[in-house]
Write a protein that holds these residues in place. Structure first.
Motif, PDB file in Angstrom:
ATOM      1  N   GLN A 156       0.849  -1.175   0.000  1.00 40.07           N
ATOM      2  CA  GLN A 156       0.000   0.000   0.000  1.00 40.07           C
ATOM      3  C   GLN A 156       0.891   1.234   0.000  1.00 40.07           C
ATOM      4  N   GLY A 157       0.298   2.383  -0.305  1.00 43.56           N
ATOM      5  CA  GLY A 157       1.079   3.599  -0.496  1.00 43.56           C
ATOM      6  C   GLY A 157       1.896   4.022   0.706  1.00 43.56           C
ATOM      7  N   SER A 158       1.346   3.898   1.891  1.00 42.02           N
ATOM      8  CA  SER A 158       2.056   4.385   3.067  1.00 42.02           C
ATOM      9  C   SER A 158       3.167   3.444   3.502  1.00 42.02           C
ATOM     10  N   LYS A 186       9.039   4.911  -3.984  1.00 41.56           N
ATOM     11  CA  LYS A 186       8.048   5.890  -4.433  1.00 41.56           C
ATOM     12  C   LYS A 186       8.624   6.773  -5.540  1.00 41.56           C
ATOM     13  N   ASN A 187       9.875   7.204  -5.377  1.00 48.09           N
ATOM     14  CA  ASN A 187      10.490   8.050  -6.403  1.00 48.09           C
ATOM     15  C   ASN A 187      10.656   7.304  -7.722  1.00 48.09           C
ATOM     16  N   LYS A 188      11.009   6.009  -7.657  1.00 47.56           N
ATOM     17  CA  LYS A 188      11.135   5.230  -8.892  1.00 47.56           C
ATOM     18  C   LYS A 188       9.788   5.096  -9.594  1.00 47.56           C
ATOM     19  N   LEU A 189       8.735   4.889  -8.808  1.00 49.59           N
ATOM     20  CA  LEU A 189       7.401   4.771  -9.404  1.00 49.59           C
ATOM     21  C   LEU A 189       6.946   6.092 -10.020  1.00 49.59           C
ATOM     22  N   ILE A 190       7.274   7.201  -9.367  1.00 50.58           N
ATOM     23  CA  ILE A 190       6.908   8.517  -9.899  1.00 50.58           C
ATOM     24  C   ILE A 190       7.640   8.779 -11.210  1.00 50.58           C
ATOM     25  N   LYS A 191       8.927   8.434 -11.255  1.00 51.17           N
ATOM     26  CA  LYS A 191       9.703   8.639 -12.480  1.00 51.17           C
ATOM     27  C   LYS A 191       9.166   7.765 -13.613  1.00 51.17           C
ATOM     28  N   ARG A 220       6.061   9.331 -14.974  1.00 52.50           N
ATOM     29  CA  ARG A 220       6.346  10.518 -15.795  1.00 52.50           C
ATOM     30  C   ARG A 220       6.844  10.118 -17.181  1.00 52.50           C
ATOM     31  N   GLN A 221       7.690   9.080 -17.245  1.00 56.77           N
ATOM     32  CA  GLN A 221       8.255   8.668 -18.525  1.00 56.77           C
ATOM     33  C   GLN A 221       7.233   7.963 -19.416  1.00 56.77           C
ATOM     34  N   ASN A 222       6.205   7.422 -18.819  1.00 61.64           N
ATOM     35  CA  ASN A 222       5.239   6.608 -19.561  1.00 61.64           C
ATOM     36  C   ASN A 222       4.119   7.491 -20.101  1.00 61.64           C
ATOM     37  N   ARG A 223       4.448   8.335 -21.045  1.00 61.53           N
ATOM     38  CA  ARG A 223       3.449   9.210 -21.644  1.00 61.53           C
ATOM     39  C   ARG A 223       3.780   9.424 -23.118  1.00 61.53           C
ATOM     40  N   GLU A 224       2.828   9.949 -23.838  1.00 56.69           N
ATOM     41  CA  GLU A 224       3.049  10.216 -25.255  1.00 56.69           C
ATOM     42  C   GLU A 224       3.989  11.396 -25.439  1.00 56.69           C
ATOM     43  N   ILE A 225       4.633  11.426 -26.597  1.00 56.11           N
ATOM     44  CA  ILE A 225       5.412  12.607 -26.967  1.00 56.11           C
ATOM     45  C   ILE A 225       4.416  13.707 -27.327  1.00 56.11           C
ATOM     46  N   ARG A 263       5.263   1.903 -21.789  1.00 59.68           N
ATOM     47  CA  ARG A 263       5.123   0.639 -21.071  1.00 59.68           C
ATOM     48  C   ARG A 263       3.675   0.452 -20.651  1.00 59.68           C
ATOM     49  N   HIS A 264       3.154  -0.737 -20.931  1.00 57.48           N
ATOM     50  CA  HIS A 264       1.806  -1.072 -20.487  1.00 57.48           C
ATOM     51  C   HIS A 264       1.901  -1.743 -19.121  1.00 57.48           C
ATOM     52  N   TRP A 265       1.020  -1.385 -18.234  1.00 61.01           N
ATOM     53  CA  TRP A 265       1.129  -1.851 -16.848  1.00 61.01           C
ATOM     54  C   TRP A 265       0.963  -3.362 -16.731  1.00 61.01           C
ATOM     55  N   ARG A 266       0.287  -3.979 -17.697  1.00 61.92           N
ATOM     56  CA  ARG A 266       0.070  -5.413 -17.599  1.00 61.92           C
ATOM     57  C   ARG A 266       1.097  -6.217 -18.378  1.00 61.92           C
TER      58      ARG A 266
END
Length: 91
Positions: free
Chosen positions: A37-39, A46-51, A54-59, A82-85
């Motif tokens: 869980q988040g906490s 957490k920082n790796k997941l945030i990065k 951020r990287q997983n978006r369209e140009i 990257r697809h989450w599944r």
């Protein structure tokens, strides 16, 4: 009298279960477990997941237009998308 003894025994059992849970909970929530869980995540995870998010978006569209005019066909879409599944992060 029997009901009172049973209630006391049940209460003692409940207190014992809570104490065992408190003592053993760090072992159940180790950093190797992906389903945290988040906490309960560390700051580093957490920082790796945030990065990764951020990287997983369209140009952006304006960048694609700029690259199309410059003739850079390999920069029209995000190859690292990257697809989450389909592909999991190695955290």
């Amino acid at each position: 009298v029997d009901g009172m003894v049973a209630r006391r025994a049940l209460r003692a059992l409940l207190v014992l279960c809570v104490a065992i849970y408190i003592v053993l909970s760090p072992y159940f929530y180790s950093s190797e477990n992906q389903n945290l869980q988040g906490s309960l995540k560390t700051f580093k995870i957490k920082n790796k997941l945030i990065k990764a998010r951020r990287q997983n978006r369209e140009i952006p569209y304006w960048v694609r237009l700029k690259n199309r005019k410059a003739g850079k066909k390999n920069q029209m879409f995000n190859r690292k998308r990257r697809h989450w599944r389909h592909k999991k992060l190695k955290i």
